[in-house]
Design a protein around this motif. Structure first.
Motif, mmCIF file in Angstrom:
data_model
loop_
_atom_site.group_PDB
_atom_site.id
_atom_site.type_symbol
_atom_site.label_atom_id
_atom_site.label_comp_id
_atom_site.label_asym_id
_atom_site.label_seq_id
_atom_site.Cartn_x
_atom_site.Cartn_y
_atom_site.Cartn_z
ATOM 1 N N GLY A 2 10.646 2.657 -35.684
ATOM 2 C CA GLY A 2 11.855 3.092 -36.372
ATOM 3 C C GLY A 2 12.820 3.806 -35.453
ATOM 4 N N VAL A 3 12.351 4.237 -34.263
ATOM 5 C CA VAL A 3 13.263 4.841 -33.296
ATOM 6 C C VAL A 3 13.763 3.725 -32.376
ATOM 7 N N LEU A 4 15.055 3.615 -32.264
ATOM 8 C CA LEU A 4 15.663 2.558 -31.446
ATOM 9 C C LEU A 4 15.167 2.645 -30.005
ATOM 10 N N PRO A 63 16.239 0.848 -26.830
ATOM 11 C CA PRO A 63 17.133 -0.115 -26.170
ATOM 12 C C PRO A 63 16.530 -0.710 -24.897
ATOM 13 N N GLN A 64 15.658 0.055 -24.223
ATOM 14 C CA GLN A 64 15.027 -0.499 -23.025
ATOM 15 C C GLN A 64 14.068 -1.623 -23.400
ATOM 16 N N LYS A 83 5.232 4.922 -21.674
ATOM 17 C CA LYS A 83 4.747 5.534 -20.435
ATOM 18 C C LYS A 83 3.225 5.588 -20.472
ATOM 19 N N ASN A 131 6.944 13.829 -26.722
ATOM 20 C CA ASN A 131 7.820 14.603 -27.603
ATOM 21 C C ASN A 131 7.621 14.013 -28.990
ATOM 22 N N THR A 132 6.837 14.695 -29.815
ATOM 23 C CA THR A 132 6.395 14.096 -31.069
ATOM 24 C C THR A 132 7.522 13.960 -32.096
ATOM 25 N N VAL A 133 8.704 14.468 -31.766
ATOM 26 C CA VAL A 133 9.869 14.211 -32.625
ATOM 27 C C VAL A 133 10.248 12.731 -32.542
ATOM 28 N N ILE A 134 10.087 12.154 -31.366
ATOM 29 C CA ILE A 134 10.531 10.768 -31.170
ATOM 30 C C ILE A 134 9.421 9.831 -30.689
ATOM 31 N N ARG A 167 10.745 13.560 -19.389
ATOM 32 C CA ARG A 167 11.873 13.348 -20.303
ATOM 33 C C ARG A 167 12.906 14.393 -19.917
ATOM 34 N N GLU A 201 13.700 20.133 -26.483
ATOM 35 C CA GLU A 201 12.329 20.005 -25.959
ATOM 36 C C GLU A 201 11.521 21.278 -26.229
ATOM 37 N N MET A 231 17.578 11.100 -26.659
ATOM 38 C CA MET A 231 16.967 9.948 -26.018
ATOM 39 C C MET A 231 17.959 9.275 -25.072
ATOM 40 N N ALA A 279 22.085 4.567 -25.893
ATOM 41 C CA ALA A 279 21.818 3.228 -26.432
ATOM 42 C C ALA A 279 22.315 2.139 -25.483
ATOM 43 N N LEU A 299 22.137 2.252 -22.370
ATOM 44 C CA LEU A 299 21.310 2.397 -21.161
ATOM 45 C C LEU A 299 22.133 2.788 -19.942
ATOM 46 N N PHE A 336 18.591 12.057 -31.927
ATOM 47 C CA PHE A 336 17.792 11.461 -33.000
ATOM 48 C C PHE A 336 17.090 12.557 -33.790
#
Lengths: 82, 222
Positions: free
Chosen positions: A14-16, A18-19, A42, A70-73, B58, B94, B103, B106, B108, B148
């Motif tokens: 559900g999280v986009l 793009p890579q 990763k 990061n458990t948010v995402i 990250r 974080e 993130m 979009a 990239l 997000f």
């Protein structure tokens, strides 16, 4: 005993990603058939010294919760190799 | 006003932020290294932009586990104002001092351009000098600004007025959900935003659109 583990971190469903989408397009353009979706993530290969498997499992979970993911995402999986 | 800017390995907007604070408020901030474990009594703590730890793991992840973070957390819980810009915003999410996460863009692509920024909430200590719903041109420069949050968090942010800045008129540069450019915590004393108001405080920088943020800080925190 020494324990080897492999931790995988990927974006939650559900999280986009793009890579992942860009990689899927590149695979399509190389004519690989039938690709539903690609999610990029990763991998962390971790060795732990002088521990037991249950202790290692607990420690690795804790590492994921506190730093590696990061458990948010992101979601993570812990796999003990030996 | 007693302000401090926290410097991390890889911070690069720290001196821009110090310049903006000094110029607009008349108070020079203290520069404090991330390896410190204590902070003096402060009215404002700033986490500046940059690429702390080279964005390893990250963006902001390693910096958010720095020794100084416990002291920042303690002061934030006491109501001290905390401002994070760009990498500072990433560090605050974080560290879970702000909800949600940032993130990869979009597209990239790293984006370095001017966007239109709408002030959605001018009833914060950081935005009181902006007009309601004022739209300003403001620069962004980042690779990981795609905000997000899960639907429940997002609904709470909208309901509580925690979304302080939004990209306006189709200028969202990173795919950020609901065009979010900046949010506060529930208490309203911690703000994070991706754009760089500290780079628009005098005409030689191309404009002064960022000044109201620092004037608000002066009004409310000194």
């Amino acid at each position: 005993m020494n324990i080897k583990a492999c931790i995988t971190v990927t974006l939650k469903n559900g999280v986009l990603d793009p890579q992942g989408q860009a990689i899927r397009q590149a695979l399509n353009s190389l004519d690989f058939p039938g690709i539903g979706s690609v999610r990029q993530g990763k991998v962390f290969d971790i060795t732990l010294e002088d521990t037991s498997e249950p202790d290692a499992e607990k420690l690795l979970q804790d590492m994921c919760e506190k730093l590696l993911a990061n458990t948010v995402i992101e979601d993570y999986t812990v796999r003990i190799i030996r | 006003m007693k302000a401090a800017i926290i410097q991390f390995p890889g911070s690069n907007r720290d001196t821009d932020m110090a310049h903006a604070l000094s110029l607009v408020t008349g108070y020079a901030p203290r520069m404090i290294w991330h390896g410190e474990t204590a902070l003096p009594p402060l009215d404002l703590i700033v986490l500046p932009g940059g690429f702390s730890y080279g964005d390893y793991l990250r963006a902001g992840a390693i910096a958010a586990r720095s020794p100084i973070l416990d002291a920042i957390r303690t002061q934030a819980e006491r109501g001290v104002a905390v401002l994070g810009v760009c990498n500072g915003f990433q560090i605050l999410t974080e560290a879970q001092l702000l909800p949600g996460g940032l993130m990869r863009n979009a597209s990239l692509k790293f984006v370095c351009r001017t966007v239109q920024l709408q002030v959605e909430n001018n009833r914060t200590p950081f935005t009181s000098r902006f007009l309601p719903n004022q739209i300003i041109d403001c620069p962004v420069a980042h690779h990981d600004g795609n905000y997000f949050a899960d639907p429940r968090t997002l609904a709470a942010l909208e309901e509580n007025g925690q979304i302080v800045f939004r990209y306006a008129n189709g200028t969202n540069p990173n795919g950020s959900i609901n065009d979010i450019a900046g949010v506060t915590n529930r208490q309203g004393n911690v703000l994070g935003l991706m754009p760089h108001p500290e780079n628009l405080v005098e005409p030689s920088q191309g404009g002064t659109n960022g000044r109201p943020l620092f004037e608000s800080i002066l009004d409310n925190l000194s």
